[in-house]
Design a protein around this motif. Sequence first.
Motif, mmCIF file in Angstrom:
data_model
loop_
_atom_site.group_PDB
_atom_site.id
_atom_site.type_symbol
_atom_site.label_atom_id
_atom_site.label_comp_id
_atom_site.label_asym_id
_atom_site.label_seq_id
_atom_site.Cartn_x
_atom_site.Cartn_y
_atom_site.Cartn_z
ATOM 1 N N GLY A 340 0.837 -1.261 0.194
ATOM 2 C CA GLY A 340 -0.081 0.123 0.112
ATOM 3 C C GLY A 340 1.236 1.468 -0.042
ATOM 4 O O GLY A 340 0.363 2.573 -0.994
ATOM 5 N N ASP A 343 2.317 2.158 -3.548
ATOM 6 C CA ASP A 343 0.759 1.943 -4.744
ATOM 7 C C ASP A 343 1.426 3.016 -5.265
ATOM 8 O O ASP A 343 0.973 4.223 -4.707
ATOM 9 C CB ASP A 343 -0.230 1.320 -3.633
ATOM 10 C CG ASP A 343 -1.204 1.485 -4.849
ATOM 11 O OD1 ASP A 343 -2.034 0.603 -4.950
ATOM 12 O OD2 ASP A 343 -2.754 2.373 -5.381
ATOM 13 N N TYR A 346 -2.257 5.478 -4.470
ATOM 14 C CA TYR A 346 -1.997 6.284 -3.506
ATOM 15 C C TYR A 346 -1.199 7.383 -3.566
ATOM 16 O O TYR A 346 -0.986 8.327 -2.532
ATOM 17 C CB TYR A 346 -1.365 4.868 -2.157
ATOM 18 C CG TYR A 346 -1.177 5.291 -1.002
ATOM 19 C CD1 TYR A 346 -1.909 5.984 -0.616
ATOM 20 C CD2 TYR A 346 -0.216 5.609 -0.584
ATOM 21 C CE1 TYR A 346 -1.741 6.671 1.091
ATOM 22 C CE2 TYR A 346 0.438 6.242 0.421
ATOM 23 C CZ TYR A 346 -0.727 6.446 1.456
ATOM 24 O OH TYR A 346 -0.537 7.234 2.715
ATOM 25 N N ASN A 373 -3.712 7.201 4.420
ATOM 26 C CA ASN A 373 -4.260 5.727 4.827
ATOM 27 C C ASN A 373 -3.927 4.958 3.632
ATOM 28 O O ASN A 373 -5.012 5.127 3.101
ATOM 29 C CB ASN A 373 -5.954 5.821 5.178
ATOM 30 C CG ASN A 373 -5.620 6.731 6.656
ATOM 31 O OD1 ASN A 373 -5.851 6.057 7.609
ATOM 32 N ND2 ASN A 373 -6.348 8.066 5.890
ATOM 33 N N PRO A 375 -3.124 1.009 0.443
ATOM 34 C CA PRO A 375 -4.441 0.337 0.971
ATOM 35 C C PRO A 375 -3.973 -1.191 2.258
ATOM 36 O O PRO A 375 -2.558 -1.904 1.867
ATOM 37 C CB PRO A 375 -3.976 -0.168 -0.763
ATOM 38 C CG PRO A 375 -3.435 0.875 -1.137
ATOM 39 C CD PRO A 375 -2.988 1.848 -0.377
ATOM 40 N N GLY A 376 -4.447 -0.940 3.107
ATOM 41 C CA GLY A 376 -4.507 -2.741 3.628
ATOM 42 C C GLY A 376 -3.565 -1.726 4.733
ATOM 43 O O GLY A 376 -2.937 -2.515 5.481
ATOM 44 N N SER A 377 -4.121 -0.803 5.288
ATOM 45 C CA SER A 377 -3.209 -0.063 6.075
ATOM 46 C C SER A 377 -4.491 -0.541 7.600
ATOM 47 O O SER A 377 -5.119 -0.199 7.601
ATOM 48 C CB SER A 377 -2.536 1.638 6.485
ATOM 49 O OG SER A 377 -3.755 1.816 6.181
#
Length: 430
Positions: A340, A343, A346, A373, A375-377
């Motif tokens: 993430g 990404d 992001y 924030n 992804p996956g956090s």
Amino acid sequence: MKNILHLVALCLFTTLAAPALAEHHQSKNTGTAASAHPDATRAGFEMLQAGGSATDAAMAMMLALTVVEPQSSGIGGGGFFLHHDAKQGWMQTIDGREMAPAAAGSTRFLGEDGKPLPFIQAMPGGKSVGVPGNMRLMEMAHKKWGKLPWEKLFEPAIRLAENGYVVSVSQASWLRRLQKIWVDFPEARALYWKDGAPAKSGSIIKNPELGALLRELQADGADAFYTGKTVAAISDVVANAPRSPATITADDFANYRAILRSPVCTSYRVYKICGMGPPSSGATTVLGILGAIERFDMGKLYAEEPERAWHVIGESMRLAYADREKYLADRDFVAVPVDGLIDKDYLASRSQMIALQRARPQMPGMETYPAGNPPGSVARTAAISSEVAGTTHFTAVDAEGNIANMTSTVEGPFGSQLIARGMVLNNELT
């Protein structure tokens, strides 16, 4: 533009490098070596001249730095090692960072009131010492990529320890700054003070006890570090530390393993860029910076408005470091959203926060860059770290084009301030 990218990488990968005289040795037929200390650089180049690999050169530099740059790194600490194979075209990385002893618990650095101790109280002494990893890292790296005999790599460091080396300006500066703390650390004073005062730059320091340890490791391999009298010496020093005595056992050393980890990679424009993943924050932070500046035509911007180009890089660094503070940790224990954090979508959204006309203010109560924030956090509170110069970085390239580089550390300047068998013990737990 190329210079900008080189500087971005340099800033991030050597943020903690102790200020010292950097030296670079290069030969068309043998390769190149570079470190923050001329004696270490010469040690690496000596291996290349003897037909050694980039890994051989890097390990010789790591050992030499143990002697001449003890305020920053050494076999009493740990490191990250990256190797690029010229023929295969891929990178592998080794995590040789220190590990907490089994006795370390979540209240280790809390005071009697249950609140975290100030760093200056927590850092010196036994509680901050982790099991050193550099010798297991060296063992793994040499088995995979070394060409010269193991014994050869120790020769420059042993000479420096036994014959002496010249105290650098940087080392002398740290000795002056630490002299009040060293009232409680006579073993450190015995090594690095002259005539009752911190050694001055230009002084000669010999370390025969460290030389003897290096000779044992030269003859008996890394096992000699993780068993026997070296373990006993470290355990004794930690248990009888003048500040914060603690327990580190033979089992802690026996259970230590260096870990071969996959690098973290992504693209930047036409390039594939890889680096060291967690527990290092290097790759995710550098790649976060590059991802945030990718939407800008940096070549044109630098040619027309160089200050604006540096402004974009600076703001991208602030974005990446905000995420670094909140999300980076040891992936063996904490979920880190690596994918993430790099990404593309992001980072593009984070990049939209950059104000081209001015820097975002950082005054209390005013708008600044928060962590994002990715992804996956998962929700987490950021803990702002206070980093000091106790780390070094060095690189070697051999005649075949293989590249080895390493970040080696004892954490803070002179680590825990404890000395065992002539080596500085890390303060990695703080």
